[in-house]
Design a protein around this motif. Structure first.
Motif, mmCIF file in Angstrom:
data_model
loop_
_atom_site.group_PDB
_atom_site.id
_atom_site.type_symbol
_atom_site.label_atom_id
_atom_site.label_comp_id
_atom_site.label_asym_id
_atom_site.label_seq_id
_atom_site.Cartn_x
_atom_site.Cartn_y
_atom_site.Cartn_z
ATOM 1 N N GLU A 66 12.195 10.105 82.432
ATOM 2 C CA GLU A 66 11.175 9.304 83.106
ATOM 3 C C GLU A 66 10.546 8.320 82.120
ATOM 4 O O GLU A 66 10.266 8.689 80.977
ATOM 5 N N PRO A 67 10.325 7.082 82.542
ATOM 6 C CA PRO A 67 9.748 6.079 81.627
ATOM 7 C C PRO A 67 8.398 6.492 81.020
ATOM 8 O O PRO A 67 8.130 6.209 79.856
ATOM 9 N N SER A 68 7.554 7.189 81.769
ATOM 10 C CA SER A 68 6.244 7.588 81.251
ATOM 11 C C SER A 68 6.303 8.883 80.441
ATOM 12 O O SER A 68 5.299 9.292 79.880
ATOM 13 N N GLN A 69 7.464 9.530 80.392
ATOM 14 C CA GLN A 69 7.685 10.793 79.686
ATOM 15 C C GLN A 69 6.589 11.825 80.006
ATOM 16 O O GLN A 69 5.893 12.317 79.120
ATOM 17 N N PRO A 70 6.463 12.176 81.296
ATOM 18 C CA PRO A 70 5.415 13.129 81.686
ATOM 19 C C PRO A 70 5.724 14.548 81.207
ATOM 20 O O PRO A 70 6.868 14.891 80.904
ATOM 21 N N TYR A 71 4.679 15.346 81.152
ATOM 22 C CA TYR A 71 4.842 16.769 80.867
ATOM 23 C C TYR A 71 5.286 17.470 82.140
ATOM 24 O O TYR A 71 4.884 17.098 83.240
ATOM 25 N N ARG A 72 6.100 18.493 81.967
ATOM 26 C CA ARG A 72 6.549 19.340 83.065
ATOM 27 C C ARG A 72 6.504 20.786 82.581
ATOM 28 O O ARG A 72 6.352 21.047 81.393
ATOM 29 N N ALA A 73 6.677 21.715 83.491
ATOM 30 C CA ALA A 73 6.834 23.130 83.139
ATOM 31 C C ALA A 73 8.242 23.546 83.538
ATOM 32 O O ALA A 73 8.711 23.223 84.629
ATOM 33 N N ILE A 74 8.923 24.228 82.651
ATOM 34 C CA ILE A 74 10.279 24.723 82.903
ATOM 35 C C ILE A 74 10.258 26.242 82.762
ATOM 36 O O ILE A 74 9.790 26.773 81.762
ATOM 37 N N LYS A 75 10.772 26.923 83.768
ATOM 38 C CA LYS A 75 10.914 28.378 83.715
ATOM 39 C C LYS A 75 12.363 28.690 83.330
ATOM 40 O O LYS A 75 13.292 28.262 84.004
ATOM 41 N N GLN A 76 12.538 29.384 82.231
ATOM 42 C CA GLN A 76 13.870 29.793 81.765
ATOM 43 C C GLN A 76 14.048 31.254 82.164
ATOM 44 O O GLN A 76 13.338 32.130 81.692
ATOM 45 N N PHE A 77 15.007 31.517 83.047
ATOM 46 C CA PHE A 77 15.221 32.861 83.559
ATOM 47 C C PHE A 77 16.258 33.594 82.715
ATOM 48 O O PHE A 77 17.350 33.082 82.470
ATOM 49 N N PHE A 78 15.906 34.758 82.250
ATOM 50 C CA PHE A 78 16.862 35.669 81.624
ATOM 51 C C PHE A 78 16.277 37.074 81.670
ATOM 52 O O PHE A 78 15.232 37.337 81.094
ATOM 53 N N PRO A 79 16.940 37.980 82.363
ATOM 54 C CA PRO A 79 16.442 39.354 82.405
ATOM 55 C C PRO A 79 16.437 39.972 81.011
ATOM 56 O O PRO A 79 17.394 39.810 80.255
ATOM 57 N N GLN A 80 15.369 40.641 80.638
ATOM 58 C CA GLN A 80 15.236 41.247 79.318
ATOM 59 C C GLN A 80 16.354 42.242 79.063
ATOM 60 O O GLN A 80 16.852 42.374 77.960
ATOM 61 N N GLN A 81 16.806 42.946 80.100
ATOM 62 C CA GLN A 81 17.881 43.911 79.962
ATOM 63 C C GLN A 81 19.152 43.229 79.449
ATOM 64 O O GLN A 81 19.864 43.766 78.622
ATOM 65 N N GLN A 82 19.438 42.014 79.927
ATOM 66 C CA GLN A 82 20.619 41.270 79.482
ATOM 67 C C GLN A 82 20.518 40.948 77.994
ATOM 68 O O GLN A 82 21.476 41.093 77.255
ATOM 69 N N ILE A 83 19.357 40.540 77.510
ATOM 70 C CA ILE A 83 19.157 40.231 76.101
ATOM 71 C C ILE A 83 19.361 41.485 75.262
ATOM 72 O O ILE A 83 20.016 41.462 74.228
ATOM 73 N N ASN A 84 18.798 42.608 75.721
ATOM 74 C CA ASN A 84 18.936 43.851 74.973
ATOM 75 C C ASN A 84 20.384 44.309 74.892
ATOM 76 O O ASN A 84 20.814 44.831 73.872
ATOM 77 N N LYS A 85 21.174 44.122 75.946
ATOM 78 C CA LYS A 85 22.585 44.477 75.926
ATOM 79 C C LYS A 85 23.340 43.626 74.915
ATOM 80 O O LYS A 85 24.207 44.113 74.198
ATOM 81 N N GLU A 86 23.017 42.316 74.859
ATOM 82 C CA GLU A 86 23.675 41.434 73.907
ATOM 83 C C GLU A 86 23.337 41.831 72.476
ATOM 84 O O GLU A 86 24.199 41.832 71.603
ATOM 85 N N LYS A 87 22.097 42.213 72.207
ATOM 86 C CA LYS A 87 21.707 42.639 70.870
ATOM 87 C C LYS A 87 22.392 43.947 70.498
ATOM 88 O O LYS A 87 22.752 44.171 69.347
ATOM 89 N N ALA A 88 22.600 44.834 71.489
ATOM 90 C CA ALA A 88 23.249 46.124 71.213
ATOM 91 C C ALA A 88 24.717 45.932 70.806
ATOM 92 O O ALA A 88 25.256 46.712 70.052
ATOM 93 N N LYS A 89 25.347 44.854 71.304
ATOM 94 C CA LYS A 89 26.745 44.573 70.965
ATOM 95 C C LYS A 89 26.898 44.144 69.509
ATOM 96 O O LYS A 89 27.948 44.297 68.926
ATOM 97 N N GLU A 90 25.847 43.596 68.913
ATOM 98 C CA GLU A 90 25.910 43.072 67.553
ATOM 99 C C GLU A 90 26.074 44.135 66.556
ATOM 100 O O GLU A 90 26.185 45.084 66.236
#
Length: 90
Positions: A66-90
């Motif tokens: 946008e030409p005026s570069q307004p502020y917006r709010a963005i919701k990033q969806f990710f279930p915490q369980q999914q993050i924990n499973k990915e960390k457990a694989k490491e």
């Protein structure tokens, strides 16, 4: 939403949920910690983390298309369980 701070003085926030150091200097295009792009969908730059919980995070962003570069709010969806499973694989 208005803000008196100039747009170019912000730190930019990394959208990668696994990033260990998500705050970056305002003149960068990629995260110094994880090398992810700091521009979401070639449009939004995260300037602050407004909140987070078990299902995701909410960011204050600048809409760079946008030409005026307004502020917006963005919701990033990710279930915490999914993050924990990915960390457990490491």
């Amino acid at each position: 939403m208005t803000d008196s701070m100039p747009r170019n003085s912000h730190s930019y926030y990394c959208f990668n949920p696994q990033c260990e150091h998500p705050e970056n200097h305002h003149n960068l295009d990629t995260c110094t910690s994880c090398d992810s792009s700091l521009l979401l969908n070639s449009r939004y730059r995260g300037v602050s983390l407004l909140g987070q919980g078990g299902f995701g995070r909410t960011f204050k962003v600048i809409d760079t298309v946008e030409p005026s570069q307004p502020y917006r709010a963005i919701k990033q969806f990710f279930p915490q369980q999914q993050i924990n499973k990915e960390k457990a694989k490491e």
